[in-house]
Design a protein around this motif. Structure first.
Motif, mmCIF file in Angstrom:
data_model
loop_
_atom_site.group_PDB
_atom_site.id
_atom_site.type_symbol
_atom_site.label_atom_id
_atom_site.label_comp_id
_atom_site.label_asym_id
_atom_site.label_seq_id
_atom_site.Cartn_x
_atom_site.Cartn_y
_atom_site.Cartn_z
ATOM 1 N N ALA A 1 12.611 20.404 -0.649
ATOM 2 C CA ALA A 1 11.225 19.958 -0.446
ATOM 3 C C ALA A 1 10.241 20.895 -1.149
ATOM 4 C CB ALA A 1 10.894 19.846 1.037
ATOM 5 N N ALA A 2 10.638 21.389 -2.304
ATOM 6 C CA ALA A 2 9.754 22.265 -3.078
ATOM 7 C C ALA A 2 8.596 21.494 -3.688
ATOM 8 C CB ALA A 2 10.554 22.959 -4.177
ATOM 9 N N GLN A 3 8.781 20.185 -3.876
ATOM 10 C CA GLN A 3 7.754 19.390 -4.539
ATOM 11 C C GLN A 3 7.223 18.241 -3.683
ATOM 12 O OE1 GLN A 3 8.785 18.703 -8.855
ATOM 13 N NE2 GLN A 3 10.772 19.481 -8.162
ATOM 14 N N GLY A 4 7.860 17.957 -2.563
ATOM 15 C CA GLY A 4 7.422 16.884 -1.678
ATOM 16 C C GLY A 4 7.404 17.346 -0.240
ATOM 17 N N GLU A 5 7.007 16.443 0.652
ATOM 18 C CA GLU A 5 6.942 16.819 2.069
ATOM 19 C C GLU A 5 8.309 17.011 2.699
ATOM 20 O OE1 GLU A 5 2.933 15.024 1.293
ATOM 21 O OE2 GLU A 5 4.993 14.547 0.716
ATOM 22 N N ARG B 1 4.076 9.903 1.681
ATOM 23 C CA ARG B 1 3.117 11.004 1.814
ATOM 24 C C ARG B 1 2.678 11.473 0.426
ATOM 25 N NH1 ARG B 1 2.799 13.738 6.834
ATOM 26 N NH2 ARG B 1 4.024 12.680 8.447
ATOM 27 N N PRO B 2 1.509 12.069 0.328
ATOM 28 C CA PRO B 2 0.922 12.357 -0.986
ATOM 29 C C PRO B 2 1.805 13.174 -1.921
ATOM 30 C CG PRO B 2 -0.731 12.588 0.723
ATOM 31 C CD PRO B 2 0.575 12.363 1.427
ATOM 32 N N LEU B 3 2.405 14.258 -1.425
ATOM 33 C CA LEU B 3 3.223 15.089 -2.304
ATOM 34 C C LEU B 3 4.466 14.335 -2.786
ATOM 35 C CD1 LEU B 3 3.062 18.608 -0.589
ATOM 36 C CD2 LEU B 3 1.892 17.840 -2.666
ATOM 37 N N THR B 4 5.076 13.562 -1.872
ATOM 38 C CA THR B 4 6.246 12.778 -2.259
ATOM 39 C C THR B 4 5.865 11.702 -3.261
ATOM 40 O OG1 THR B 4 7.322 13.176 -0.123
ATOM 41 C CG2 THR B 4 8.090 11.283 -1.404
ATOM 42 N N LEU B 5 4.735 11.056 -3.037
ATOM 43 C CA LEU B 5 4.245 10.044 -3.972
ATOM 44 C C LEU B 5 4.039 10.647 -5.363
ATOM 45 C CD1 LEU B 5 3.133 7.211 -4.570
ATOM 46 C CD2 LEU B 5 0.914 7.996 -3.696
ATOM 47 N N ALA B 6 3.452 11.831 -5.394
ATOM 48 C CA ALA B 6 3.215 12.493 -6.688
ATOM 49 C C ALA B 6 4.533 12.882 -7.350
ATOM 50 C CB ALA B 6 2.341 13.723 -6.480
ATOM 51 N N TRP B 7 5.494 13.355 -6.549
ATOM 52 C CA TRP B 7 6.805 13.745 -7.099
ATOM 53 C C TRP B 7 7.520 12.546 -7.694
ATOM 54 C CZ3 TRP B 7 11.805 12.637 -4.816
ATOM 55 C CH2 TRP B 7 12.871 13.255 -5.489
ATOM 56 N N VAL B 8 7.555 11.442 -6.958
ATOM 57 C CA VAL B 8 8.196 10.236 -7.478
ATOM 58 C C VAL B 8 7.505 9.783 -8.758
ATOM 59 C CG1 VAL B 8 8.617 7.789 -7.044
ATOM 60 C CG2 VAL B 8 9.060 9.458 -5.232
ATOM 61 N N ASP C 1 0.869 -1.174 0.000
ATOM 62 C CA ASP C 1 0.000 0.000 0.000
ATOM 63 C C ASP C 1 0.906 1.225 0.000
ATOM 64 O OD1 ASP C 1 -1.832 1.961 0.293
ATOM 65 O OD2 ASP C 1 -2.668 1.275 2.189
ATOM 66 N N GLU C 2 1.343 1.615 -1.196
ATOM 67 C CA GLU C 2 2.354 2.666 -1.279
ATOM 68 C C GLU C 2 1.888 3.984 -0.699
ATOM 69 O OE1 GLU C 2 0.221 2.673 -5.288
ATOM 70 O OE2 GLU C 2 0.957 1.216 -3.849
ATOM 71 N N ALA C 3 0.583 4.263 -0.749
ATOM 72 C CA ALA C 3 0.084 5.523 -0.216
ATOM 73 C C ALA C 3 0.264 5.582 1.295
ATOM 74 C CB ALA C 3 -1.392 5.702 -0.580
ATOM 75 N N ALA C 4 0.264 4.421 1.943
ATOM 76 C CA ALA C 4 0.456 4.389 3.392
ATOM 77 C C ALA C 4 1.915 4.627 3.758
ATOM 78 C CB ALA C 4 0.002 3.043 3.953
ATOM 79 N N ALA C 5 2.820 4.336 2.825
ATOM 80 C CA ALA C 5 4.240 4.457 3.107
ATOM 81 C C ALA C 5 4.807 5.801 2.665
ATOM 82 C CB ALA C 5 4.995 3.328 2.427
#
Length: 320
Positions: free
Chosen positions: A102-106, A11-18, A5-9
């Motif tokens: 951290a301009a694009q992630g948490e 955070r949303p902004l980091t997930l979107a950046w990756v 469950d990648e969303a649990a691991a």
């Protein structure tokens, strides 16, 4: 254990950046915490590819408030080093993306390719691994980048050294006097600046430790320009604390046997090697903790302090 469950691991902004740095039709299908780092949170990301297979990336994020204040500098330097190392033959991760502020992630983060292998911190097979470590460091020092990294920084001073409880006071006083002197002249080299067993990956079978080979060198955040002795001293200190003082001295011999050049005068070598050992005195607890997490439970803070004292004595006996 892999967390699917990648969303649990993440955070949303980091997930979107990756996700923005993946290939078309790729997605994160799993994450796994990687242990052994002392300043950053490390995760292996399993990426599902368009052909139904997978590939792995590594996400390095600075989440601790004390580390975050240095993250921009560290990640910028590491990203630059990884880009420079591409195609050199040094087995370093490939840079995928960096977000140092951290301009694009948490959190300040760096995304890189995953290297096979594992760190090996046990005593078994050490006589094979030490020459491999030495040869790898000689290869790193042989690099001549078009743009040099910044000059090395040594933060330890005679006044910041922490003498371990029960240490030989006279020996430590003499060692502290050594670092009061001006730094000796040196021929600059490309330095990893944290080259030690915890940052080197091996392919090694438990049944054939003599067949070990290095598959990667990681954590290039402190890349610098300075004396080869400083990198050798740092690895020597770590080997002495992990395996005993004799292995710290042995590494310097292995480095020269591999073709590396160190300071010619014993007094100059003593300066660099004592400087690194004394720097370790300020952070013994910090150094020992990841080793215990990696299975070296006998390396309590007190045990490491005692080995450090023995190593400082060994250095002054050998070079003083």
């Amino acid at each position: 254990m892999t967390n699917h469950d990648e969303a649990a691991a993440l955070r949303p902004l980091t997930l979107a950046w990756v996700s923005r740095h993946l290939e078309a039709d790729e997605r994160i299908v799993g994450t796994e915490a990687l242990h052994g780092g002392s300043t950053a949170e490390m995760r292996r990301l399993t990426i599902g590819t368009r052909d139904g297979g997978t590939r792995d990336l590594v996400l390095r994020s600075f989440v601790d408030p004390l580390s975050v204040e240095h993250a921009e500098d560290w990640l910028t330097r590491e990203a630059g080093a990884l880009a420079l190392l591409t195609g050199t033959g040094v087995p370093a991760p490939g840079l995928v993306a960096a977000d140092p502020t951290a301009a694009q992630g948490e959190y300040p983060s760096l995304l890189m390719t995953h290297l096979a292998g594992r760190t090996v911190l046990g005593d078994e097979g050490l006589e094979t691994r030490v020459p491999l470590l030495a040869r790898q460091l000689v290869a790193i020092h042989a690099l001549r980048p078009a743009e040099r990294p910044r000059e090395y920084v040594a933060l330890t001073t005679a006044d910041t050294v922490v003498v371990p409880q029960g240490a030989d006071a006279a020996v430590w006083a003499a060692a502290i006097d050594v670092v009061r002197r001006p730094a000796p002249p040196y021929e600059g080299r490309f330095l990893h600046r944290d080259f030690q067993p915890g940052n080197v990956l091996f392919d090694v079978s438990p049944s054939r430790p003599a067949g070990a080979r290095i598959t990667g060198v990681v954590d290039w955040a402190a890349t610098s320009w300075g004396p080869a002795d400083l990198d050798v001293a740092h690895c020597s200190t770590n080997l002495a604390l992990l395996h005993g003082p004799a292995w710290g001295l042995r590494f310097a011999e292995a480095y020269e046997e591999a073709g590396g050049a160190l300071a010619a005068a014993a007094s100059e070598r003593l300066y660099w090697w004592v400087r690194d050992a004394l720097a370790c005195s300020e952070e013994v607890r910090h150094v020992a903790q990841p080793w215990r997490k990696a299975g070296r439970t006998e390396l309590t803070t007190r045990a490491v302090e005692q080995r450090l004292d023995a190593y400082v004595i060994a250095l002054t006996d050998a070079l003083g």
